[in-house]
Design an enzyme around this catalytic site. Structure first.
Site, PDB file in Angstrom:
ATOM      1  N   THR A  14      20.474 -39.015  47.908  1.00  0.00           N
ATOM      2  CA  THR A  14      21.887 -39.402  47.770  1.00  0.00           C
ATOM      3  C   THR A  14      22.137 -40.838  48.212  1.00  0.00           C
ATOM      4  OG1 THR A  14      22.703 -37.129  48.003  1.00  0.00           O
ATOM      5  CG2 THR A  14      24.246 -38.889  48.524  1.00  0.00           C
TER       6      THR A  14
ATOM      7  N   ASP B  71      19.098 -28.942  44.550  1.00  0.00           N
ATOM      8  CA  ASP B  71      19.649 -30.135  45.187  1.00  0.00           C
ATOM      9  C   ASP B  71      20.247 -30.974  44.063  1.00  0.00           C
ATOM     10  OD1 ASP B  71      18.472 -32.522  47.698  1.00  0.00           O
ATOM     11  OD2 ASP B  71      20.328 -32.428  46.533  1.00  0.00           O
TER      12      ASP B  71
ATOM     13  N   ILE C  14      21.775 -33.841  43.924  1.00  0.00           N
ATOM     14  CA  ILE C  14      21.302 -35.235  43.993  1.00  0.00           C
ATOM     15  C   ILE C  14      20.379 -35.343  45.204  1.00  0.00           C
ATOM     16  CG2 ILE C  14      21.865 -37.685  44.087  1.00  0.00           C
ATOM     17  CD1 ILE C  14      24.709 -37.067  43.228  1.00  0.00           C
ATOM     18  N   ASP C  15      19.079 -35.369  44.952  1.00  0.00           N
ATOM     19  CA  ASP C  15      18.140 -35.605  46.056  1.00  0.00           C
ATOM     20  C   ASP C  15      17.914 -37.117  46.111  1.00  0.00           C
ATOM     21  OD1 ASP C  15      16.446 -34.600  48.138  1.00  0.00           O
ATOM     22  OD2 ASP C  15      14.786 -35.328  46.909  1.00  0.00           O
TER      23      ASP C  15
ATOM     24  N   ASP D 188      15.206 -29.714  48.888  1.00  0.00           N
ATOM     25  CA  ASP D 188      14.592 -31.041  48.697  1.00  0.00           C
ATOM     26  C   ASP D 188      13.242 -30.942  47.995  1.00  0.00           C
ATOM     27  OD1 ASP D 188      15.693 -31.948  52.014  1.00  0.00           O
ATOM     28  OD2 ASP D 188      16.619 -32.494  50.101  1.00  0.00           O
TER      29      ASP D 188
ATOM     30  N   GLU E 190      22.445 -27.292  47.933  1.00  0.00           N
ATOM     31  CA  GLU E 190      22.679 -28.129  49.117  1.00  0.00           C
ATOM     32  C   GLU E 190      24.142 -28.257  49.500  1.00  0.00           C
ATOM     33  OE1 GLU E 190      21.128 -32.176  49.027  1.00  0.00           O
ATOM     34  OE2 GLU E 190      21.542 -32.377  51.174  1.00  0.00           O
TER      35      GLU E 190
HETATM   36  C1  LIP Z   1      16.510 -36.780  51.143  1.00  0.00           C
HETATM   37  C2  LIP Z   1      15.075 -36.302  51.051  1.00  0.00           C
HETATM   38  C3  LIP Z   1      14.097 -37.392  51.482  1.00  0.00           C
HETATM   39  C4  LIP Z   1      14.388 -37.771  52.904  1.00  0.00           C
HETATM   40  C5  LIP Z   1      15.788 -38.337  52.960  1.00  0.00           C
HETATM   41  C6  LIP Z   1      16.824 -37.295  52.515  1.00  0.00           C
HETATM   42  P1  LIP Z   1      18.924 -35.884  50.413  1.00  0.00           P
HETATM   43  O1  LIP Z   1      17.355 -35.702  50.791  1.00  0.00           O
HETATM   44  O2  LIP Z   1      14.796 -35.917  49.731  1.00  0.00           O
HETATM   45  O3  LIP Z   1      12.769 -36.998  51.355  1.00  0.00           O
HETATM   46  O4  LIP Z   1      13.436 -38.695  53.376  1.00  0.00           O
HETATM   47  O5  LIP Z   1      16.064 -38.741  54.274  1.00  0.00           O
HETATM   48  O6  LIP Z   1      16.797 -36.201  53.399  1.00  0.00           O
HETATM   49  O7  LIP Z   1      19.636 -35.755  51.719  1.00  0.00           O
HETATM   50  O8  LIP Z   1      19.126 -37.224  49.802  1.00  0.00           O
HETATM   51  O9  LIP Z   1      19.256 -34.748  49.477  1.00  0.00           O
END
Ligand code: LIP
Length: 263
Positions: free
Chosen positions: A90, A85, A87-88, A212, A69
């Protein structure tokens, strides 16, 4: 012969190193930067975590491709590509709120082979390999046993663009009367693992990046979930759908009726 066991070991080790970093840095003075919109955040820790993961992978598998990412994009020659990713979720990490994790997947010529998601605050590491089942901290997991669509606990998420967010919110408002309840936890990777271990019955979201959902999708599928787009194809940026087989048809019909993949 695909070295699935080695891929799983490398991903699990890289995830463990990242979980330690996230636990060490959560709540610290994070340099938070907006990316595409005011709701799309990134921190220095995202970048440090990505470096940590990439270094761990390349130490063992220097010929693999890597897509991550925060900008890593390496063309490999082995046929294996890592989708990362660091940190998914974040935003949750920035707030110190539960619902974030590291997501590491490996694909072989585009086919998912291995997925690992580490959830630091819950102390959970989810793992799966194609045909090998899904596990939480080494113990087998499976989707929920809910059969009544009116009781479905459904997780979802929202994108970053204001107009998409408005439409996604309206979709949830129209869906709510026909299901048990909604959960918005903030991480696609953790949401998909929640489907895999039966903490929710289903999850859907549109507009995700591959990093993600790549790891969570194989974990959910190996735990017995139906994982697809809204029309039985592969999960994609257009739509990610994951549900226990008992409720999948009813939820898919509801979402199709609401044109959920047209948002
Ligand atoms: C997140 C996604 C999540 C979505 C958030 C965000 P990130 O990814 O995993 O499902 O609803 O808005 O996009 O940006 O934290 O890596």
């Amino acid at each position: 012969m695909l070295p699935t066991a080695e891929l799983l070991e490398v991903a699990t080790d890289a995830a463990a190193l990242t979980v330690d970093l996230l636990l060490e840095r959560i709540g610290s003075d994070l340099s938070v930067v907006e990316k595409s919109t005011s709701t799309d955040l990134v921190t220095q820790v995202d970048r440090e975590a990505e470096r940590l993961i990439v270094d761990r992978i390349t130490a063992s598998r220097p010929d693999d491709g890597i897509i991550a990412e925060e900008g890593t994009n390496v063309e490999g020659s082995s046929g294996v590509t890592w989708i990362i990713d660091p940190i998914d979720g974040t935003t949750n990490f920035v707030y110190g709120h539960p619902g974030f994790g590291v997501s590491i997947a490996a694909e072989f010529h585009g086919e998912p082979v291995v997925g690992v998601v580490g959830d630091p605050l819950n102390g959970e590491t989810f793992t799966a390999s194609r045909g090998g089942g899904a596990y939480r901290n080494g113990k087998p997991i499976a989707v929920s046993a809910t059969t009544d669509p009116n009781r479905m606990l459904v997780a979802t998420g929202f994108g970053y663009e204001p107009e998409r967010r408005r439409a996604q919110g309206e979709l949830v408002a129209r869906l709510l009367a026909d299901i048990g309840d909604i959960r918005r936890m903030g991480s696609a990777a953790v949401d998909l693992c929640s489907v895999a271990c039966g903490r929710v019955d289903a999850y859907f979201e549109s507009g995700l990046n591959r990093w993600d959902f790549a790891a969570g999708a194989i974990i959910a599928a190996e735990a017995g979930a139906v994982v697809s787009d809204l029309h039985g194809g592969e999960p994609s940026r257009a739509f990610v759908f994951a549900a226990s087989p008992a409720v999948a048809p009813a939820l898919r019909d509801l979402l199709r009726h609401l044109d959920a993949d047209q948002i």
